[in-house]
Write a protein that holds these residues in place. Sequence first.
Motif, mmCIF file in Angstrom:
data_model
loop_
_atom_site.group_PDB
_atom_site.id
_atom_site.type_symbol
_atom_site.label_atom_id
_atom_site.label_comp_id
_atom_site.label_asym_id
_atom_site.label_seq_id
_atom_site.Cartn_x
_atom_site.Cartn_y
_atom_site.Cartn_z
ATOM 1 N N VAL A 166 -16.441 8.196 7.395
ATOM 2 C CA VAL A 166 -16.216 8.180 5.954
ATOM 3 C C VAL A 166 -14.708 8.234 5.744
ATOM 4 C CG1 VAL A 166 -16.594 9.361 3.760
ATOM 5 C CG2 VAL A 166 -18.426 9.310 5.467
ATOM 6 N N ASN A 167 -14.202 7.243 5.022
ATOM 7 C CA ASN A 167 -12.761 7.141 4.771
ATOM 8 C C ASN A 167 -11.958 7.215 6.062
ATOM 9 O OD1 ASN A 167 -13.268 6.920 1.986
ATOM 10 N ND2 ASN A 167 -13.383 9.140 1.815
ATOM 11 N N GLU A 168 -12.457 6.472 7.070
ATOM 12 C CA GLU A 168 -11.809 6.319 8.371
ATOM 13 C C GLU A 168 -11.802 7.587 9.219
ATOM 14 O OE1 GLU A 168 -8.026 4.388 7.920
ATOM 15 O OE2 GLU A 168 -8.885 2.766 6.728
ATOM 16 N N GLU A 169 -12.630 8.576 8.861
ATOM 17 C CA GLU A 169 -12.753 9.803 9.651
ATOM 18 C C GLU A 169 -14.157 9.857 10.241
ATOM 19 O OE1 GLU A 169 -10.489 12.261 10.308
ATOM 20 O OE2 GLU A 169 -8.960 11.099 9.244
ATOM 21 N N ASP A 198 -16.007 6.318 -1.904
ATOM 22 C CA ASP A 198 -15.876 6.533 -0.461
ATOM 23 C C ASP A 198 -16.090 5.234 0.295
ATOM 24 O OD1 ASP A 198 -15.248 9.220 -0.459
ATOM 25 O OD2 ASP A 198 -17.265 9.905 0.026
ATOM 26 N N ARG A 199 -15.386 5.099 1.413
ATOM 27 C CA ARG A 199 -15.554 3.962 2.308
ATOM 28 C C ARG A 199 -16.319 4.446 3.532
ATOM 29 N NH1 ARG A 199 -10.441 4.557 1.526
ATOM 30 N NH2 ARG A 199 -9.951 4.627 3.722
#
Length: 64
Positions: free
Chosen positions: A34-37, A53-54
């Motif tokens: 989520v959000n590159e994490e 959110d991505r």
Amino acid sequence: MKIVLNGDPKEVKASTLAKLLEECGFSGRVATAVNEEFVPSSLRIAHALSEGDRVEILSPMQGG
């Protein structure tokens, strides 16, 4: 809520990452971020999603 799932805008009802996987029909072993994490499977049930959110969901592939 509007999120970006694997690069595509999507409207979802899920409030957590675990519920999103269920809502979108993902089962078995997948990797999530989520959000590159990176979010480990043990934390998905408690990981709340927010508007915008991505989310990336990746499943293993066989072959070569």
